[in-house]
Motif scaffolding. Structure first.
Motif, PDB file in Angstrom:
ATOM      1  N   GLN A 256       0.827  -1.203   0.000  1.00 50.95           N
ATOM      2  CA  GLN A 256       0.000   0.000   0.000  1.00 50.95           C
ATOM      3  C   GLN A 256       0.867   1.261   0.000  1.00 50.95           C
ATOM      4  O   GLN A 256       0.548   2.258  -0.658  1.00 50.95           O
ATOM      5  CB  GLN A 256      -0.925   0.002   1.222  1.00 50.95           C
ATOM      6  N   GLY A 257       1.978   1.224   0.732  1.00 45.35           N
ATOM      7  CA  GLY A 257       2.853   2.378   0.754  1.00 45.35           C
ATOM      8  C   GLY A 257       3.526   2.650  -0.573  1.00 45.35           C
ATOM      9  O   GLY A 257       3.952   3.788  -0.835  1.00 45.35           O
ATOM     10  N   ALA A 258       3.620   1.651  -1.438  1.00 45.63           N
ATOM     11  CA  ALA A 258       4.307   1.818  -2.715  1.00 45.63           C
ATOM     12  C   ALA A 258       3.426   2.425  -3.797  1.00 45.63           C
ATOM     13  O   ALA A 258       3.927   2.735  -4.885  1.00 45.63           O
ATOM     14  CB  ALA A 258       4.853   0.469  -3.196  1.00 45.63           C
ATOM     15  N   VAL A 259       2.132   2.610  -3.540  1.00 49.96           N
ATOM     16  CA  VAL A 259       1.217   3.172  -4.538  1.00 49.96           C
ATOM     17  C   VAL A 259       0.443   4.338  -3.933  1.00 49.96           C
ATOM     18  O   VAL A 259       0.286   4.444  -2.715  1.00 49.96           O
ATOM     19  CB  VAL A 259       0.226   2.109  -5.052  1.00 49.96           C
ATOM     20  N   ARG A 260      -0.027   5.226  -4.795  1.00 50.79           N
ATOM     21  CA  ARG A 260      -0.806   6.371  -4.328  1.00 50.79           C
ATOM     22  C   ARG A 260      -2.252   5.990  -4.046  1.00 50.79           C
ATOM     23  O   ARG A 260      -2.856   6.484  -3.103  1.00 50.79           O
ATOM     24  CB  ARG A 260      -0.792   7.477  -5.394  1.00 50.79           C
ATOM     25  N   GLU A 261      -2.805   5.145  -4.901  1.00 51.43           N
ATOM     26  CA  GLU A 261      -4.219   4.798  -4.786  1.00 51.43           C
ATOM     27  C   GLU A 261      -4.500   4.013  -3.509  1.00 51.43           C
ATOM     28  O   GLU A 261      -3.660   3.243  -3.045  1.00 51.43           O
ATOM     29  CB  GLU A 261      -4.661   3.975  -6.004  1.00 51.43           C
ATOM     30  N   ARG A 262      -5.688   4.200  -2.968  1.00 52.29           N
ATOM     31  CA  ARG A 262      -6.108   3.421  -1.807  1.00 52.29           C
ATOM     32  C   ARG A 262      -6.597   2.068  -2.283  1.00 52.29           C
ATOM     33  O   ARG A 262      -7.548   1.962  -3.058  1.00 52.29           O
ATOM     34  CB  ARG A 262      -7.225   4.158  -1.064  1.00 52.29           C
ATOM     35  N   LEU A 263      -5.937   1.018  -1.831  1.00 48.25           N
ATOM     36  CA  LEU A 263      -6.285  -0.341  -2.237  1.00 48.25           C
ATOM     37  C   LEU A 263      -7.261  -0.955  -1.236  1.00 48.25           C
ATOM     38  O   LEU A 263      -7.208  -0.636  -0.047  1.00 48.25           O
ATOM     39  CB  LEU A 263      -5.017  -1.200  -2.309  1.00 48.25           C
ATOM     40  N   PRO A 264      -8.161  -1.838  -1.698  1.00 45.52           N
ATOM     41  CA  PRO A 264      -9.086  -2.514  -0.763  1.00 45.52           C
ATOM     42  C   PRO A 264      -8.311  -3.399   0.208  1.00 45.52           C
ATOM     43  O   PRO A 264      -7.607  -4.320  -0.211  1.00 45.52           O
ATOM     44  CB  PRO A 264      -9.986  -3.342  -1.688  1.00 45.52           C
ATOM     45  N   ARG A 265      -8.452  -3.119   1.507  1.00 47.43           N
ATOM     46  CA  ARG A 265      -7.580  -3.756   2.500  1.00 47.43           C
ATOM     47  C   ARG A 265      -7.719  -5.273   2.540  1.00 47.43           C
ATOM     48  O   ARG A 265      -6.735  -6.003   2.546  1.00 47.43           O
ATOM     49  CB  ARG A 265      -7.881  -3.166   3.884  1.00 47.43           C
ATOM     50  N   GLY A 266      -8.969  -5.735   2.607  1.00 44.61           N
ATOM     51  CA  GLY A 266      -9.178  -7.174   2.712  1.00 44.61           C
ATOM     52  C   GLY A 266      -8.602  -7.925   1.526  1.00 44.61           C
ATOM     53  O   GLY A 266      -7.901  -8.933   1.675  1.00 44.61           O
ATOM     54  N   ARG A 267      -8.894  -7.443   0.333  1.00 40.73           N
ATOM     55  CA  ARG A 267      -8.387  -8.114  -0.867  1.00 40.73           C
ATOM     56  C   ARG A 267      -6.871  -7.971  -0.983  1.00 40.73           C
ATOM     57  O   ARG A 267      -6.206  -8.856  -1.529  1.00 40.73           O
ATOM     58  CB  ARG A 267      -9.073  -7.554  -2.113  1.00 40.73           C
ATOM     59  N   LEU A 268      -6.338  -6.862  -0.489  1.00 40.15           N
ATOM     60  CA  LEU A 268      -4.891  -6.668  -0.536  1.00 40.15           C
ATOM     61  C   LEU A 268      -4.174  -7.714   0.319  1.00 40.15           C
ATOM     62  O   LEU A 268      -3.191  -8.324  -0.118  1.00 40.15           O
ATOM     63  CB  LEU A 268      -4.535  -5.257  -0.056  1.00 40.15           C
ATOM     64  N   VAL A 269      -4.676  -7.941   1.536  1.00 43.54           N
ATOM     65  CA  VAL A 269      -4.071  -8.959   2.398  1.00 43.54           C
ATOM     66  C   VAL A 269      -4.257 -10.342   1.777  1.00 43.54           C
ATOM     67  O   VAL A 269      -3.332 -11.173   1.772  1.00 43.54           O
ATOM     68  CB  VAL A 269      -4.678  -8.908   3.808  1.00 43.54           C
ATOM     69  N   ALA A 270      -5.461 -10.613   1.242  1.00 41.91           N
ATOM     70  CA  ALA A 270      -5.715 -11.906   0.600  1.00 41.91           C
ATOM     71  C   ALA A 270      -4.788 -12.115  -0.593  1.00 41.91           C
ATOM     72  O   ALA A 270      -4.301 -13.230  -0.832  1.00 41.91           O
ATOM     73  CB  ALA A 270      -7.170 -11.992   0.160  1.00 41.91           C
ATOM     74  N   ALA A 271      -4.513 -11.047  -1.342  1.00 43.23           N
ATOM     75  CA  ALA A 271      -3.615 -11.155  -2.488  1.00 43.23           C
ATOM     76  C   ALA A 271      -2.199 -11.500  -2.049  1.00 43.23           C
ATOM     77  O   ALA A 271      -1.502 -12.270  -2.725  1.00 43.23           O
ATOM     78  CB  ALA A 271      -3.622  -9.853  -3.289  1.00 43.23           C
ATOM     79  N   GLN A 272      -1.760 -10.957  -0.914  1.00 44.56           N
ATOM     80  CA  GLN A 272      -0.413 -11.286  -0.420  1.00 44.56           C
ATOM     81  C   GLN A 272      -0.344 -12.751   0.010  1.00 44.56           C
ATOM     82  O   GLN A 272       0.674 -13.422  -0.196  1.00 44.56           O
ATOM     83  CB  GLN A 272      -0.036 -10.373   0.757  1.00 44.56           C
ATOM     84  N   PHE A 273      -1.415 -13.240   0.615  1.00 52.58           N
ATOM     85  CA  PHE A 273      -1.465 -14.646   1.013  1.00 52.58           C
ATOM     86  C   PHE A 273      -1.424 -15.543  -0.216  1.00 52.58           C
ATOM     87  O   PHE A 273      -0.674 -16.533  -0.267  1.00 52.58           O
ATOM     88  CB  PHE A 273      -2.736 -14.894   1.825  1.00 52.58           C
ATOM     89  N   ALA A 274      -2.219 -15.185  -1.237  1.00 46.93           N
ATOM     90  CA  ALA A 274      -2.224 -15.963  -2.477  1.00 46.93           C
ATOM     91  C   ALA A 274      -0.886 -15.854  -3.194  1.00 46.93           C
ATOM     92  O   ALA A 274      -0.405 -16.834  -3.776  1.00 46.93           O
ATOM     93  CB  ALA A 274      -3.347 -15.470  -3.387  1.00 46.93           C
ATOM     94  N   ALA A 275      -0.266 -14.679  -3.139  1.00 48.18           N
ATOM     95  CA  ALA A 275       1.029 -14.486  -3.796  1.00 48.18           C
ATOM     96  C   ALA A 275       2.096 -15.361  -3.153  1.00 48.18           C
ATOM     97  O   ALA A 275       2.991 -15.872  -3.837  1.00 48.18           O
ATOM     98  CB  ALA A 275       1.443 -13.019  -3.723  1.00 48.18           C
ATOM     99  N   GLY A 276       2.003 -15.546  -1.840  1.00 47.48           N
ATOM    100  CA  GLY A 276       2.964 -16.413  -1.169  1.00 47.48           C
ATOM    101  C   GLY A 276       2.879 -17.841  -1.670  1.00 47.48           C
ATOM    102  O   GLY A 276       3.905 -18.523  -1.816  1.00 47.48           O
ATOM    103  N   ALA A 277       1.660 -18.310  -1.937  1.00 43.07           N
ATOM    104  CA  ALA A 277       1.499 -19.661  -2.480  1.00 43.07           C
ATOM    105  C   ALA A 277       1.996 -19.743  -3.915  1.00 43.07           C
ATOM    106  O   ALA A 277       2.711 -20.670  -4.291  1.00 43.07           O
ATOM    107  CB  ALA A 277       0.034 -20.075  -2.401  1.00 43.07           C
TER     108      ALA A 277
END
Length: 312
Positions: A74-95
Motif C-alpha cells: 500500500q505504501g508503494a502506490v498512491r491509490e487506496r487499495l481494498p484492505r481485505g483483498r490486498l491482504v488476501a492477495a499477499q497470502f495468495a502471492a505467497g502460495a
C-alpha cells in the motif's frame, strides 16, 4: 461453444482460462508436495516433538508477514487499495511464489491485482520494483545495524567466508547488469523517481518502510521461534543475522520461492552461526513448513477465489 452474441470472443475464452490456470497451479503444487514428501514427514515429526508454545509464536509471526507485505505494498502506490483483498492477495502471492522461480509467482499475482485496482501495467510494475528495492535495502540495513549494535552476532567459522563473499559479488553483479541493460537503467530511473515520490508523503513512506522492516523481522522471528522450539541454544542475534544473510544469498538463485537456495543458504548460515548440522536442517524444515508448505493449499484456494471474483 462460441461466445454469446454481442460479446468479444475473448470474453468467452476467458471463462476457461482462469479455471485452467487454477487447475495447473493445483497440479504443480501437488507435484511439488509429493516430491518433498520425505522432507515433509521428517519436519512434521521433529515439530511434533518441539515446544508447542514456541511453534504457536512461529505460526503467529508467519501469519503476520502477509499483513506486513500488504502494508508495504500500500505504501508503494498512491491509490487506496481494498484492505481485505490486498491482504488476501499477499497470502495468495505467497502460495504462487512457490510455483515459479525468483519470486515470479508473487510478482504476477500482485501485478494482476494492482492492474485490477486501476493502475496501469507500467505503474504497477514500478510499484512492485519499489517494494522489492526497499525490501532489499531493509535487509542490508538491518544486518549492518545488528552488526554495529552487537558485533558478536557474527560467529566466524570455517564456512562463514563462503557466505560473506556473496555480498560483494551480488552487489557487483547487480550494478553490472543495470549498467549493461538500457531497459534496466530506465526501469531503475523510474524506481528511484517513485521512491522520491513516496518520501514526499509521510504516511506512504512509513507504510512502505515500516511494513518492509516488520516483514523481514517477522520472517527472522519465525526462524528464531523454531530454533527455540527444537531446543537449539543459539543467541537471537546470531539467528537473525543468519536469516538476513541467507535470504540475501538465496535471492541470487532463481528457484521457486527460494526453495532449495534458501534452504541451503539458511542451513549453511545457521551452521556457521554455531548450530549443529542436524539442528540446522531441522530448523530449516520447520521454517519451510510454517511459511511455505502448510499455507500453500489454502493460499491456492484464496488465489482461485480471487480469480473467480475478478480481483486477479
Amino acid at each position: 461453444m462460441s461466445a454469446p452474441e454481442g460479446l468479444p470472443a475473448t470474453v468467452g475464452r476467458r471463462r476457461y482460462v482462469q479455471p485452467g490456470i487454477t487447475l495447473i497451479a493445483f497440479a504443480a503444487a501437488g507435484g511439488m508436495l509429493a516430491a518433498h514428501r520425505t522432507a515433509l514427514d521428517t519436519g512434521a515429526d521433529r515439530l511434533a516433538a518441539a515446544d508447542g508454545e514456541w511453534l504457536v509464536l512461529a505460526c503467529v509471526a508467519a501469519a503476520a508477514t502477509w499483513v506486513c507485505a500488504a502494508v508495504a505494498q500500500q505504501g508503494a502506490v498512491r491509490e487506496r487499495l481494498p484492505r481485505g483483498r490486498l491482504v488476501a492477495a499477499q497470502f495468495a502471492a505467497g502460495a504462487a511464489n512457490h510455483l515459479l522461480p525468483a519470486g515470479a509467482g508473487a510478482a504476477v499475482v500482485n501485478l494482476r491485482f494492482l492492474t485490477r485496482c486501476g493502475l496501469s501495467t507500467r505503474r504497477a510494475a514500478t510499484a512492485l520494483a519499489v517494494k522489492a528495492a526497499v525490501g532489499g535495502a531493509v535487509r542490508c540495513a538491518l544486518g549492518v545495524a545488528l552488526l554495529v549494535a552487537s558485533p558478536d552476532t557474527v560467529h566466524l567459522s570455517a564456512r562463514a567466508p563462503q557466505l560473506l563473499v556473496l555480498l560483494p559479488v551480488a552487489a557487483g553483479a547487480a550494478v553490472l547488469t543495470v549498467a549493461i541493460s538500457g531497459r534496466l537503467r530506465r526501469m531503475t530511473g523510474r524506481v528511484f523517481a517513485d521512491v522520491r515520490d513516496v518520501h514526499r508523503h509521510r504516511a506512504r513512506a512509513c507504510a512502505l518502510w515500516g511494513g518492509s522492516v516488520a516483514f523481514a523481522l517477522l520472517h527472522a522471528g519465525v526462524v528464531v521461534a523454531v530454533v527455540h522450539a527444537i531446543g537449539v541454544g543459539l543467541p537471537v542475534g546470531r539467528v537473525v543475522m543468519a536469516y538476513l544473510v541467507a535470504s540475501g544469498a538465496a535471492a541470487l538463485l532463481p528457484t521457486p520461492g527460494g526453495l532449495g537456495s534458501l534452504d541451503a543458504a539458511l542451513a549453511l548460515a545457521l551452521t556457521a552461526a554455531g548450530a549443529p548440522g542436524p539442528a540446522a536442517v531441522s530448523t530449516v524444515l520447520g521454517y519451510r513448513l510454517l511459511t511455505g508448505w502448510l499455507p500453500m493449499a489454502p493460499g491456492l484456494l484464496v488465489l482461485a477465489l480471487l480469480a473467480r471474483r475478478s480481483a486477479l
